[in-house]
Design an enzyme around this catalytic site. Structure first.
Site, mmCIF file in Angstrom:
data_model
loop_
_atom_site.group_PDB
_atom_site.id
_atom_site.type_symbol
_atom_site.label_atom_id
_atom_site.label_comp_id
_atom_site.label_asym_id
_atom_site.label_seq_id
_atom_site.Cartn_x
_atom_site.Cartn_y
_atom_site.Cartn_z
ATOM 1 N N HIS A 1 0.821 -1.223 0.000
ATOM 2 C CA HIS A 1 0.000 0.000 0.000
ATOM 3 C C HIS A 1 0.851 1.269 0.000
ATOM 4 O O HIS A 1 0.331 2.353 0.276
ATOM 5 C CB HIS A 1 -0.951 0.010 1.212
ATOM 6 C CG HIS A 1 -2.078 -0.981 1.068
ATOM 7 N ND1 HIS A 1 -2.939 -1.275 2.100
ATOM 8 C CD2 HIS A 1 -2.483 -1.749 0.019
ATOM 9 C CE1 HIS A 1 -3.822 -2.179 1.688
ATOM 10 N NE2 HIS A 1 -3.563 -2.497 0.433
ATOM 11 N N THR B 1 -4.618 -7.723 10.986
ATOM 12 C CA THR B 1 -5.373 -7.119 9.895
ATOM 13 C C THR B 1 -6.826 -7.583 9.973
ATOM 14 O O THR B 1 -7.129 -8.721 10.283
ATOM 15 C CB THR B 1 -4.758 -7.437 8.509
ATOM 16 O OG1 THR B 1 -5.550 -6.805 7.493
ATOM 17 C CG2 THR B 1 -4.632 -8.919 8.250
ATOM 18 N N ALA C 1 -0.283 -8.640 19.467
ATOM 19 C CA ALA C 1 0.859 -9.010 18.615
ATOM 20 C C ALA C 1 2.168 -9.142 19.401
ATOM 21 O O ALA C 1 2.964 -10.056 19.146
ATOM 22 C CB ALA C 1 1.009 -7.966 17.512
#
Ligand code: APR
Length: 239
Positions: free
Chosen positions: A114, A182, A225
């Site tokens: 991206h 995500t 995470a």
């Protein structure tokens, strides 16, 4: 080659999203208080938005670029860099994130599908230039000298992400696909797990909560995470 859940793993593909940078203090997009809660993505992250109000778009990305200066990679970024360094097979890291925390966490190979906050795209000569300071309509392209032709090097809604051919080749040939942080809200990245499964890979999701595509994964590891990624990397390296 390494073993994971009794499978031989030669090639790992890892997809990261905003969730891996959340504990470094960078806002995600769709969590509560996320970026898209304070900004309408259609007013910021589309080519039409940029031509309608370039100053607003420049301000949004300048603020996010400036924030990087006081932001540090976290243990999840560093654990992935460790995996890329020490895994006895290939690890291909593709990120939807436009921050540079993977690189600053030690990753040498990072595919930014991206784009990146710290680069600019010249709409005249199409050069991609390293860019640290604030960008505006008065900036000059250091490659072609054109004035006012630079835009954030960010892939906006409606634009084709970068490196899709390369990403596809890796997904078609990996043994293990891991998605970290995500939401599965945006394609084509949200479709990678299905492609990996079809290609016969084992698929693992790391997320603090259920995502839109959790059901597509062989295994979900629910947690933050900075806890789950180092643990997963340790398992992979012990294999
Ligand atoms: N640990 C693990 N997961 C986390 C953490 C954390 N500390 N914090 C948030 N998450 C998870 C959320 O549960 C959510 O599933 O990260 C995900 C973030 O989702 P989004 O905000 O939608 O970000 P992302 O999936 O990267 O967005 C994809 O959308 O707007 C576009 O181009 C933009 O690249 C972006 C794309």
């Amino acid at each position: 080659m390494s073993n994971f859940r009794d499978r031989k793993i030669h090639r790992v593909v890892i997809l990261t999203g905003a969730g891996i940078s959340a504990e470094s203090g960078l806002a995600t997009f769709r969590d509560s208080d996320g970026l898209w809660e304070h900004h309408d993505p259609m007013e910021i992250a589309t080519p039409e938005a940029f031509s309608r109000d370039p100053a607003l778009v420049f301000r949004f990305y300048n603020a996010r670029r400036r924030q990087l200066v006081e932001t540090l990679p976290n243990t999840a970024h560093k654990a992935l860099a460790q995996l890329q360094m020490s895994f006895p097979g290939e690890v291909y890291l593709v990120t939807q994130n436009v921050d540079d925390l993977h690189e600053r966490g030690g990753s040498k190979q990072v595919c930014h599908m991206h784009g990146e906050l710290r680069s600019a795209l010249c709409t005249s000569c199409r050069a991609v230039l390293g860019f640290e300071e604030d960008m505006s309509a008065d900036t000059t392209c250091s490659a072609c000298g054109a004035h006012g032709t630079l835009r954030p090097d960010i892939v906006w809604f409606g634009e084709m992400p970068y490196h899709m051919d390369e990403i596809g080749r890796y997904i078609q040939t990996c043994d293990l696909f891991i998605a970290i942080g995500t939401s599965g809200a945006v394609y084509p990245a949200a479709g990678f797990v299905g492609e990996a499964s079809l290609a016969g890979a084992m698929t693992v999701e790391v997320n603090k909560e259920t995502s839109k595509v959790s059901r597509s994964f062989d295994e979900q590891r629910q947690g933050i995470a900075t806890v789950e990624v180092p643990a997963l990397v340790e398992e992979l390296l012990a294999g």
